[in-house]
Structures are given as structure tokens and as C-alpha cells.
Design an enzyme around this catalytic site. Structure first.
Site, short mmCIF file in Angstrom:
data_model
loop_
_atom_site.label_atom_id
_atom_site.label_comp_id
_atom_site.label_asym_id
_atom_site.label_seq_id
_atom_site.Cartn_x
_atom_site.Cartn_y
_atom_site.Cartn_z
N LYS A 176 0.89 -1.17 0.00
CA LYS A 176 0.00 0.00 0.00
C LYS A 176 0.93 1.22 0.00
O LYS A 176 1.46 1.62 1.03
CB LYS A 176 -0.87 -0.01 1.26
N GLY A 229 7.03 5.12 8.22
CA GLY A 229 6.22 6.34 8.25
C GLY A 229 6.29 7.00 9.61
O GLY A 229 7.28 6.84 10.33
N SER A 230 5.23 7.69 9.95
CA SER A 230 5.25 8.48 11.19
C SER A 230 5.15 7.58 12.41
O SER A 230 4.59 6.48 12.37
CB SER A 230 4.09 9.48 11.18
N THR A 231 5.67 8.06 13.51
CA THR A 231 5.64 7.30 14.76
C THR A 231 4.19 7.10 15.23
O THR A 231 3.84 6.03 15.73
CB THR A 231 6.49 8.02 15.81
N GLY A 234 2.69 4.37 13.12
CA GLY A 234 3.40 3.13 13.45
C GLY A 234 2.91 2.55 14.76
O GLY A 234 2.75 1.32 14.90
N GLU A 251 9.77 1.23 10.75
CA GLU A 251 10.84 2.22 10.59
C GLU A 251 10.18 3.58 10.70
O GLU A 251 9.41 3.97 9.82
CB GLU A 251 11.52 2.01 9.23
N CYS A 285 13.61 10.31 7.12
CA CYS A 285 13.56 9.89 8.53
C CYS A 285 14.90 10.14 9.21
O CYS A 285 14.95 10.36 10.41
CB CYS A 285 13.17 8.42 8.62
N GLU A 384 9.64 15.73 15.34
CA GLU A 384 10.08 15.60 13.95
C GLU A 384 9.35 16.62 13.09
O GLU A 384 8.12 16.59 12.98
CB GLU A 384 9.80 14.19 13.45
P1 NAI Z 1 1.87 8.45 7.76
O1 NAI Z 1 2.73 7.69 8.70
O2 NAI Z 1 0.49 8.73 8.23
O3 NAI Z 1 1.76 7.67 6.36
C1 NAI Z 1 2.66 6.68 5.95
C2 NAI Z 1 1.88 5.57 5.26
O4 NAI Z 1 0.96 5.00 6.20
C3 NAI Z 1 1.03 6.04 4.08
O5 NAI Z 1 1.04 5.02 3.09
C4 NAI Z 1 -0.35 6.18 4.69
O6 NAI Z 1 -1.38 6.07 3.76
C5 NAI Z 1 -0.37 5.03 5.66
N1 NAI Z 1 -1.30 5.16 6.79
C6 NAI Z 1 -1.72 6.30 7.39
N2 NAI Z 1 -2.58 6.01 8.39
C7 NAI Z 1 -2.70 4.66 8.43
C8 NAI Z 1 -3.44 3.74 9.25
N3 NAI Z 1 -4.23 4.16 10.23
N4 NAI Z 1 -3.32 2.43 9.01
C9 NAI Z 1 -2.51 1.98 8.04
N5 NAI Z 1 -1.80 2.78 7.23
C10 NAI Z 1 -1.89 4.11 7.42
O7 NAI Z 1 2.64 9.79 7.39
P2 NAI Z 1 2.23 10.96 6.37
O8 NAI Z 1 0.82 11.39 6.61
O9 NAI Z 1 2.60 10.55 4.99
O10 NAI Z 1 3.22 12.12 6.84
C11 NAI Z 1 2.97 12.82 8.04
C12 NAI Z 1 4.22 12.98 8.86
O11 NAI Z 1 4.75 11.71 9.21
C13 NAI Z 1 5.37 13.68 8.17
O12 NAI Z 1 5.26 15.06 8.25
C14 NAI Z 1 6.55 13.16 8.93
O13 NAI Z 1 6.76 13.89 10.11
C15 NAI Z 1 6.16 11.76 9.28
N6 NAI Z 1 6.75 10.79 8.34
C16 NAI Z 1 7.92 10.20 8.70
C17 NAI Z 1 8.53 9.34 7.83
C18 NAI Z 1 9.81 8.70 8.19
O14 NAI Z 1 10.40 8.01 7.37
N7 NAI Z 1 10.28 8.88 9.39
C19 NAI Z 1 7.99 9.05 6.49
C20 NAI Z 1 6.75 9.72 6.23
C21 NAI Z 1 6.18 10.55 7.14
#
Ligand code: NAI
Ligand code: MG
Length: 493
Positions: A176, A229-231, A234, A251, A285, A384
Site C-alpha cells: 500500500k 512512516g510516522s511514529t 506506526g 521504521e 527519517c 520531527e
Molecule cells: P503516515 O505515517 O500517516 O503515512 C505513511 C503511510 O501510512 C502512508 O502510506 C499512509 O497512507 C499510511 N497510513 C496512514 N494512516 C494509516 C493507518 N491508520 N493504518 C494503516 N496505514 C496508514 O505519514 P504521512 O501522513 O505521509 O506524513 C505525516 C508525517 O509523518 C510527516 O510530516 C513526517 O513527520 C512523518 N513521516 C515520517 C517518515 C519517516 O520516514 N520517518 C515518512 C513519512 C512521514
């Protein structure tokens, strides 16, 4: 007319159950690029069932590990041939520099070759027994259907860290991708079919987190979830996985310290600081978002970093001279801007940047920003930001530095700039982070395991160890004694 993509399930594009699509936007121009299917639970169910059928089907389960390796190698070759196409898709989608994405895509085949080589090196062992008539051995088995949920910042690189070991180990996958970057993952799925992966081994369901991501984690046939993705997300995913007793590899976020000692080559260290926080617009990240500078070199470092930050060429990510593209979507821009405002209200000085640049392009651009007069208790130093915002803090002693650097919820990475050998090794031991870089920053290889400590993650990506994230260990006991059973009421060895 805008191009439209369905999900990729069972070796072909299929329309979404709801027949709903959503637009993906170019964050530099704000043009609509294409539409992707808005996945919901029925699409996830279809994809997971297809992956489960493929897992059980002979076309995949009867392949030798060596043959799986050949398929991964072929996929690596195809990615290499299509590297520029994939890089353009990612750059248009997330606004990162085309040359950065080209670099990533050209490096990607090495990940597939690495895991191709590992596929037939996953093995069990013979266990010494307390009873010489017993033959006890272990075998490593694939788990079944692995779900991969991936963000937008480096779509295929982050996807590959999960699916390459998962496929090498004999699992099937449902990916996804982020709703912001669907395109390259769909293309990768097509290339997997072209490489010869049986239908259903590699499926992609596009869509949003709550509608498509959550039902994937919830699906009863899912054997494992791997997430970047975000903490916050996660943590939610880990709770769901725990309730179902399935494994998860996570991660997550970071607030990594990039530390400059007074004995460092300050010119190189300044470039390391720039690489850590302004490369990729800070949307990684591993961003080195907390810069600690020894008091003796603080002024010089600040001056060098500020001068380079102010000369960064901001603009079209496709142009060769551009050094900083836009943030990837509107919410990212709002988030970064509001954190800088928050920092100012907390008492920080916006030493440089802190606004939107004047450009022809209408996209989500933000200036490289330097915050000073910050302290470790401010939210801009603790949370972050995920943008081009560096907080620069002074320190005097090594012990003070270790206390400050480790005083964070996160533990993903740390950079150390020093020319003292003993100090480098000492700090590498004392810093509470899964990856330590000395006199370099943002280096990565498929061979080197990485683990986020504390709130930065669970489990290991890359390296030999990552294969174990996608296998289970079975212990087989064989009695080679055909004589009568002595006493059925006691435990045997
Ligand atoms: P997110 O963690 O919400 O999204 C990452 C992935 O998870 C996307 O594919 C999203 O559709 C999916 N997702 C979201 N909610 C979900 C749920 N309840 N169940 C299953 N999957 C879900 O992060 P987003 O909205 O893309 O970015 C927001 C913030 O997160 C950023 O501003 C950043 O601070 C952080 N982030 C950190 C990352 C890292 O590598 N450390 C990478 C991306 C975002
Ligand atoms: Mg986009």
C-alpha cells in the site's frame, strides 16, 4: 484526459470496488499528474486473497530459493533499464530532485541483487540433542502474505527494503504505497510481472491510510506487516498487529543529532550538516535536524552552514541546477511553517530562512531554515518537523553532549564530526541510535543492517539480519530409534 490507474492485483490492473479515484498532484507546479484508485477494504481483501493463493500455488511455493533469486535479479535488471522513467515518476510525484531520485533508482538494482544472492543462503541448522537417537534440525520458512505500507519521501527505495527480503524468503506481498506517490509502485508491480514473478506474488492497492492501509493491517490472512512512516501511525499499526499476534517491522521518525566537535574539519562538517538537513528538503527519517556544535567552533559552523543555506538554489526539481525542490504536499508545507512559527514563539531565533521563497512556480516551496537560541526542551528540538529546518545548539563537554544528544524520544541515527579516533569510537558506543556516521552522513547500503532504537522503530531492515524478519523458525524432531517407548508419562529429550 488525466491518466487513470487501477490497483495491481493478480498480475493485472483492476478497477477499484468503489470505482473511485483520487488525483495526485505535482507539488512544484500544482498540476494534476494522474488519478489512482481509492482502495477500500474489498480491494484489500481481493489483493490479500490473491497473495495467499499465490503463496500456496505451486508456481511460487515449488520454486527453489535459487530460482526466486533469479527472479529478483531479473527484476533488478528491469529496474536498471527503467531507472530514469521511475525517477521521473517519483520526482514529479513528491517534488524531490530528479537527480536525487535518479541516484536512488540507479542504486536500486543492487538491493535486488543483494537479496537475490541471499535467497538461497537462508538455512536452518542441526541441533545437538541430549538423546543420541534424536535428529533435531531447524528450518526457516516464509511467513505467508506480507503487507508493506510505505510513505512518499522515497517510495521505491523504502518499498524495496521490505519486499526484496520478503520475496527472497518466499513470501508474497501486498504493498500500500502512500496516497501521494502511487505511480512508481504500480510500475514496479508491472516490471515484476515482466520479470516472471507469478501472478499474485506482488500486489499493489493504492489509496489512503484509514481506508486502504488500516484494512490491510486488519486482514486475517496477513502474516506480517512492515511499515515505514510516522511514529503515530506506526504505534497504531503495532497495536493492531499485537492484538493479532502478527509480527511487525517498523521504521519510524527521527530527530537525529549531527554533532560537530572542536577537533573536526569544520568545512566538511558544515557540508555534512547541509547534507543531513537540506538534502531531500529534510523530508527523510534520518534528517540530521538537531545540530550540536562545540562552543569553540559554533560561530564558524553557524556561519558556514548559513552561508551555504542561503545560496541553495530553490526551484524546479527537474532542473539540473536545483538543489531544493518543494515540500511534497500542502500539509507538509503547513506543518513546516507552523513549526518555525512555534519555534519563534518558544523563544528561538530564526537565524536564516523561515519563509516561502519568491518563485515563478506556485508549489509548496519553503526556504532552508536555521534556528538558533534553541534549547533541548523546545518542541522544535523534540518533535520531527520533516522539512528543511535545522536547530543548532552549542555544547561544551562530551558528557554534556551525550546527555543532550540522547535526551530524545527517538534513536534512528547520529552523525559525529571529529578527527579523534578514540572519541569517534567512544561516542559511537555512547550514542543511543541505530546508525552512527562518523565524518559522513546519510550513507546507506543494502548490506548494512539498520534498526531504529526507542520510538524510531522495531526490527531490522537491510543486511543479513533482515531476512529473519520475513521467516519463521521451525524445529523438527525425528526419533531414529524404532524400539519400544519406555515410559509415555515423562517428558523426553
Ligand atoms: P503516515 O505515517 O500517516 O503515512 C505513511 C503511510 O501510512 C502512508 O502510506 C499512509 O497512507 C499510511 N497510513 C496512514 N494512516 C494509516 C493507518 N491508520 N493504518 C494503516 N496505514 C496508514 O505519514 P504521512 O501522513 O505521509 O506524513 C505525516 C508525517 O509523518 C510527516 O510530516 C513526517 O513527520 C512523518 N513521516 C515520517 C517518515 C519517516 O520516514 N520517518 C515518512 C513519512 C512521514
Ligand atoms: Mg504528489
Amino acid at each position: 484526459m488525466t491518466e487513470r490507474f487501477g490497483h495491481y492485483i493478480d498480475g493485472a490492473f483492476v478497477a477499484p470496488a468503489t470505482d473511485e479515484y483520487f488525483a495526485s498532484t505535482n507539488p512544484a507546479t500544482l498540476d494534476t499528474l494522474y488519478e489512482a484508485a481509492a482502495g477500500t477494504a474489498p480491494d484489500i481483501d481481493r489483493a490479500v486473497r490473491s497473495a495467499r493463493a499465490a503463496f500456496e500455488g505451486h508456481a511460487w511455493s515449488r520454486l527453489t530459493a535459487t530460482a526466486r533469486g533469479h527472479l529478483l535479479r531479473k527484476l533488478g535488471d528491469l529496474i536498471g533499464e527503467h531507472a530514469d522513467e521511475l525517477a521521473l515518476q517519483e520526482s514529479l510525484d513528491n517534488g524531490k530532485l530528479l537527480r536525487e531520485m535518479r541516484g536512488q533508482m540507479r542504486a536500486l538494482p543492487e538491493y535486488y541483487y543483494y537479496y537475490a544472492g541471499l535467497a538461497d543462503k537462508v538455512q536452518g541448522s542441526q541441533i545437538p540433542a541430549t538423546n543420541l537417537d534424536i535428529l533435531n534440525y531447524t528450518q526457516r520458512e516464509p511467513l505467508g502474505v506480507v503487507g508493506a505500507i510505505v510513505p512518499w519521501n522515497s517510495p521505491l527505495t523504502l518499498t524495496t527494503s521490505k519486499i526484496a527480503p520478503a520475496l527472497a524468503a518466499g513470501n508474497t506481498v501486498v504493498v500500500k504505497p502512500s496516497e501521494h506517490t502511487s505511480r512508481s509502485t504500480l510500475r514496479l508491480a508491472q516490471l515484476a510481472t515482466e520479470a516472471g514473478f507469478p501472478d499474485g506474488v506482488f500486489n499493489v492497492v493504492t489509496g489512503f491510510g484509514a481506508a486502504a492501509g488500516a484494512p490491510l493491517v486488519d486482514h486475517p490472512l496477513l502474516a506480517k506487516i512492515s511499515f515505514t512512516g510516522s511514529t503515530a501511525t506506526g504505534s497504531r499499526i503495532a497495536a493492531t498487529a499485537a492484538a493479532r499476534f502478527i509480527g511487525c517491522t517498523l521504521e519510524l521518525g527521527g530527530k537525529s543529532p549531527n554533532i560537530v566537535f572542536d577537533d573536526a574539519n569544520v568545512e566538511n562538517a558544515a557540508m555534512g550538516v547541509i547534507a543531513g538537513i537540506y538534502a531531500a528538503g529534510g523530508q527523510t527519517c534520518i534528517a540530521g535536524s538537531r545540530v550540536f556544535a562545540h562552543k569553540a567552533v559554533y560561530d564558524e559552523l553557524l556561519e558556514r552552514v548559513t552561508a551555504r543555506a542561503q545560496s541553495i538554489v530553490i526551484g524546479d526539481p527537474l532542473a539540473a541546477e536545483t538543489e531544493l525542490g518543494p515540500l511534497s504536499f500542502g500539509d507538509q508545507l503547513d506543518k513546516v511553517a507552523s513549526y518555525v512559527e512555534l519555534g519563534a514563539s518558544e523563544g528561538a531565533t530564526v537565524h536564516s530562512g523561515g519563509g516561502r521563497p519568491q518563485l515563478e512556480l506556485p508549489g509548496y516551496f519553503y526556504e532552508p531554515t536555521v534556528l538558533t537560541d534553541v534549547t533541548n526542551d523546545m518542541r522544535v528540538v523534540r518533535e520531527e518537523i520533516f522539512g528543511p529546518v535545522a536547530a543548532i545548539l552549542p555544547f561544551e563537554s562530551e558528557d554534556e553532549l551525550v546527555g543532550l544528544a540522547n535526551d530524545t524520544e527517538y534513536g534512528l541515527a547520529a552523525g559525529i564530526w571529529t578527527n579523534q579516533l578514540a572519541r569517534a569510537h567512544r561516542l559511537a558506543r555512547r550514542l543511543d541510535a541505530g546508525t552512527i556516521w562518523v565524518n559522513t552522513y546519510r550513507a546507506m547500503s543494502p548490506m548494512s543492517p539498520r534498526q531504529g532504537f526507542k520510538s524510531s522503530g522495531v526490527g531490522i531492515e537491510h543486511g543479513l539480519e533482515s531476512m529473519h524478519e520475513y521467516t519463521r523458525l521451525k524445529s523438527v524432531w525425528i526419533n531414529t530409534d524404532e524400539g519400544p517407548v519406555a515410559d509415555p508419562f515423562v517428558m523426553r529429550g
